[in-house]
Write a protein that holds these residues in place. Structure first.
Motif, PDB file in Angstrom:
ATOM      1  N   PHE A 138       0.834  -1.196   0.000  1.00  0.00           N
ATOM      2  CA  PHE A 138       0.000   0.000   0.000  1.00  0.00           C
ATOM      3  C   PHE A 138       0.875   1.254   0.000  1.00  0.00           C
ATOM      4  N   GLU A 139       1.984   1.209   0.751  1.00  0.00           N
ATOM      5  CA  GLU A 139       2.886   2.363   0.774  1.00  0.00           C
ATOM      6  C   GLU A 139       3.424   2.663  -0.618  1.00  0.00           C
ATOM      7  N   ALA A 140       3.729   1.618  -1.384  1.00  0.00           N
ATOM      8  CA  ALA A 140       4.256   1.817  -2.735  1.00  0.00           C
ATOM      9  C   ALA A 140       3.231   2.471  -3.643  1.00  0.00           C
ATOM     10  N   ILE A 141       1.997   1.941  -3.656  1.00  0.00           N
ATOM     11  CA  ILE A 141       1.040   2.461  -4.625  1.00  0.00           C
ATOM     12  C   ILE A 141       0.443   3.799  -4.204  1.00  0.00           C
ATOM     13  N   LEU A 142       0.550   4.159  -2.914  1.00  0.00           N
ATOM     14  CA  LEU A 142       0.136   5.504  -2.525  1.00  0.00           C
ATOM     15  C   LEU A 142       0.943   6.564  -3.264  1.00  0.00           C
ATOM     16  N   ASN A 143       2.142   6.188  -3.707  1.00  0.00           N
ATOM     17  CA  ASN A 143       3.002   7.125  -4.435  1.00  0.00           C
ATOM     18  C   ASN A 143       3.004   6.851  -5.935  1.00  0.00           C
ATOM     19  N   ALA A 144       2.109   5.969  -6.404  1.00  0.00           N
ATOM     20  CA  ALA A 144       1.979   5.743  -7.844  1.00  0.00           C
ATOM     21  C   ALA A 144       1.280   6.940  -8.476  1.00  0.00           C
ATOM     22  N   ASP A 145       1.257   6.966  -9.797  1.00  0.00           N
ATOM     23  CA  ASP A 145       0.631   8.089 -10.504  1.00  0.00           C
ATOM     24  C   ASP A 145      -0.845   7.856 -10.789  1.00  0.00           C
ATOM     25  N   VAL A 146      -1.206   6.652 -11.206  1.00  0.00           N
ATOM     26  CA  VAL A 146      -2.613   6.301 -11.459  1.00  0.00           C
ATOM     27  C   VAL A 146      -2.780   4.837 -11.064  1.00  0.00           C
ATOM     28  N   ILE A 147      -3.941   4.496 -10.471  1.00  0.00           N
ATOM     29  CA  ILE A 147      -4.173   3.131  -9.998  1.00  0.00           C
ATOM     30  C   ILE A 147      -5.460   2.582 -10.595  1.00  0.00           C
ATOM     31  N   PHE A 148      -5.344   1.424 -11.246  1.00  0.00           N
ATOM     32  CA  PHE A 148      -6.498   0.623 -11.630  1.00  0.00           C
ATOM     33  C   PHE A 148      -6.519  -0.587 -10.698  1.00  0.00           C
ATOM     34  N   ALA A 149      -7.700  -1.048 -10.309  1.00  0.00           N
ATOM     35  CA  ALA A 149      -7.776  -2.137  -9.341  1.00  0.00           C
ATOM     36  C   ALA A 149      -8.862  -3.122  -9.704  1.00  0.00           C
ATOM     37  N   SER A 150      -8.624  -4.382  -9.395  1.00  0.00           N
ATOM     38  CA  SER A 150      -9.623  -5.421  -9.613  1.00  0.00           C
ATOM     39  C   SER A 150     -10.617  -5.432  -8.456  1.00  0.00           C
ATOM     40  N   PRO A 151     -11.784  -6.051  -8.642  1.00  0.00           N
ATOM     41  CA  PRO A 151     -12.811  -6.045  -7.592  1.00  0.00           C
ATOM     42  C   PRO A 151     -12.378  -6.707  -6.289  1.00  0.00           C
ATOM     43  N   ASN A 152     -11.405  -7.612  -6.338  1.00  0.00           N
ATOM     44  CA  ASN A 152     -10.954  -8.302  -5.126  1.00  0.00           C
ATOM     45  C   ASN A 152      -9.846  -7.548  -4.391  1.00  0.00           C
ATOM     46  N   SER A 153      -9.508  -6.358  -4.840  1.00  0.00           N
ATOM     47  CA  SER A 153      -8.425  -5.604  -4.200  1.00  0.00           C
ATOM     48  C   SER A 153      -8.875  -5.043  -2.850  1.00  0.00           C
ATOM     49  N   THR A 154      -7.955  -5.053  -1.914  1.00  0.00           N
ATOM     50  CA  THR A 154      -8.157  -4.356  -0.644  1.00  0.00           C
ATOM     51  C   THR A 154      -6.866  -3.617  -0.309  1.00  0.00           C
ATOM     52  N   PHE A 155      -6.981  -2.624   0.568  1.00  0.00           N
ATOM     53  CA  PHE A 155      -5.851  -1.760   0.894  1.00  0.00           C
ATOM     54  C   PHE A 155      -5.777  -1.623   2.417  1.00  0.00           C
ATOM     55  N   ALA A 156      -4.578  -1.741   2.964  1.00  0.00           N
ATOM     56  CA  ALA A 156      -4.463  -1.676   4.422  1.00  0.00           C
ATOM     57  C   ALA A 156      -3.050  -1.312   4.829  1.00  0.00           C
ATOM     58  N   LEU A 157      -2.963  -0.650   5.973  1.00  0.00           N
ATOM     59  CA  LEU A 157      -1.694  -0.407   6.659  1.00  0.00           C
ATOM     60  C   LEU A 157      -1.804  -1.105   8.017  1.00  0.00           C
ATOM     61  N   PRO A 158      -1.522  -2.415   8.056  1.00  0.00           N
ATOM     62  CA  PRO A 158      -1.767  -3.210   9.260  1.00  0.00           C
ATOM     63  C   PRO A 158      -0.592  -3.227  10.249  1.00  0.00           C
ATOM     64  N   GLU A 159       0.304  -2.271  10.115  1.00  0.00           N
ATOM     65  CA  GLU A 159       1.528  -2.310  10.917  1.00  0.00           C
ATOM     66  C   GLU A 159       1.259  -2.340  12.424  1.00  0.00           C
ATOM     67  N   VAL A 160       0.192  -1.647  12.895  1.00  0.00           N
ATOM     68  CA  VAL A 160      -0.088  -1.653  14.333  1.00  0.00           C
ATOM     69  C   VAL A 160      -0.449  -3.044  14.839  1.00  0.00           C
ATOM     70  N   LEU A 161      -0.835  -3.936  13.929  1.00  0.00           N
ATOM     71  CA  LEU A 161      -1.141  -5.316  14.305  1.00  0.00           C
ATOM     72  C   LEU A 161       0.118  -6.159  14.414  1.00  0.00           C
ATOM     73  N   ARG A 162       1.244  -5.631  13.927  1.00  0.00           N
ATOM     74  CA  ARG A 162       2.496  -6.390  13.890  1.00  0.00           C
ATOM     75  C   ARG A 162       3.589  -5.767  14.764  1.00  0.00           C
ATOM     76  N   GLY A 163       3.252  -4.698  15.456  1.00  0.00           N
ATOM     77  CA  GLY A 163       4.234  -4.071  16.318  1.00  0.00           C
ATOM     78  C   GLY A 163       5.224  -3.180  15.606  1.00  0.00           C
ATOM     79  N   VAL A 164       4.875  -2.746  14.394  1.00  0.00           N
ATOM     80  CA  VAL A 164       5.760  -1.852  13.630  1.00  0.00           C
ATOM     81  C   VAL A 164       4.943  -0.643  13.177  1.00  0.00           C
TER      82      VAL A 164
END
Length: 288
Positions: A138-164
């Motif tokens: 997600f960090e990478a594509i936040l800095n992309a120029d344009v994003i196309f996505a399939s219906p099964n795509s999800t986006f998350a920053l789950p770092e707080v669940l991993r201690g980072v």
């Protein structure tokens, strides 16, 4: 148009060979177009440190290659078709091994995770997100120029669940893109954002069926490649100054850095002459 998904020979219009790549596939589905496919399907396309270093070098090569005008970035399609990942982020098992063994990790490239999360670069990167984009993905594509996505795509920053924490560029970019309250909702809970929500928030340009996603992204990249390569580079850089400097300063810097230079570029004269002569322009390679 059917976009290539496997590594193919370098076409004769490429001036220099691309860097050695082991964790991704490189192909050229159309003239002036680079396609990069993360190829770690057994690991949900997560990236070890070595893969990020490779991609950092590849994007630098892409920016320097005169005949390349637009890139498409995606994940291995066959595995993600079942609802898996475009990129699940950092290889956390490798990261834990580095911590456990007290080894010094390789430095990430200046472009950050996947060579993208903090990349400025010169040329556009279009993302065909065909599954989960979590953590570093997600960090990478936040800095992309344009994003196309399939219906099964999800986006998350789950770092707080991993201690980072998401420190590869996502936090300030999310704040600029989504605002304070939406960003806090994402980063403090680690929840998944659906593709419909991402479309509503302005992150995703279009939701495209899985079997048509890559072709749509490549077709869009070709549309960009048909424009003046110098104008694309300059327009992109001038607009992206706001990432670094804020809107008011970026307005001035765009004129300071590029306005006079553009008038001396051969493609500028060609574009204006083509307009006057009512013909299609014949763009030259960009050496900016």
């Amino acid at each position: 148009m059917t976009a290539a998904r496997t590594k193919n020979p370098v076409p004769d219009w490429i001036e220099n060979p691309y860097p050695r790549i082991e964790h991704s596939l490189v192909s050229f589905p159309a003239k002036h177009i680079l396609l990069v496919t993360i190829n770690r399907e057994k690991y949900m396309n997560c990236l070890p440190v070595e893969a990020t270093i490779e991609l950092g070098a590849l994007w630098k090569w892409y920016d320097a290659e005169p005949e390349l005008r637009c890139a498409v970035f995606t994940g291995t399609r066959e595995y993600t078709a079942g609802g898996k990942a475009f990129c699940a982020g950092m290889d956390l098992k490798q990261r834990l091994d580095i911590i456990d063994t007290n080894e010094v990790a390789h430095d990430y490239p200046h472009g950050g995770f996947a060579g993208m999360s903090n990349r400025a670069g010169k040329k556009p990167i279009i993302v065909a997100c065909n599954g989960h984009a979590h953590g570093g993905g997600f960090e990478a594509i936040l800095n992309a120029d344009v994003i196309f996505a399939s219906p099964n795509s999800t986006f998350a920053l789950p770092e707080v669940l991993r201690g980072v924490s998401a420190l590869a560029g996502a936090l300030p970019r999310a704040m600029l893109l989504f605002g304070n309250h939406r960003t806090m909702d994402l980063i403090l809970t680690g929840r998944r954002m659906s593709v419909e929500e991402a479309l509503n928030w302005g992150l995703v340009k279009e939701i495209v069926p899985q079997d048509k996603l890559l072709d749509r992204a490549v077709t869009y990249a070709v549309e960009i490649a048909e424009k003046s390569p110098d104008s694309v580079i300059i327009s992109r850089l001038a607009a992206r100054e706001a990432w670094e400097t804020g809107v008011s300063r970026a307005t001035m810097r765009g004129q300071e850095l590029w306005a006079e230079a553009m008038l001396r570029i051969k493609n500028t004269a060609e574009g204006l002459a083509a307009y006057r002569e009512k013909r299609d322009p014949k763009w030259l390679p960009s050496y900016l």
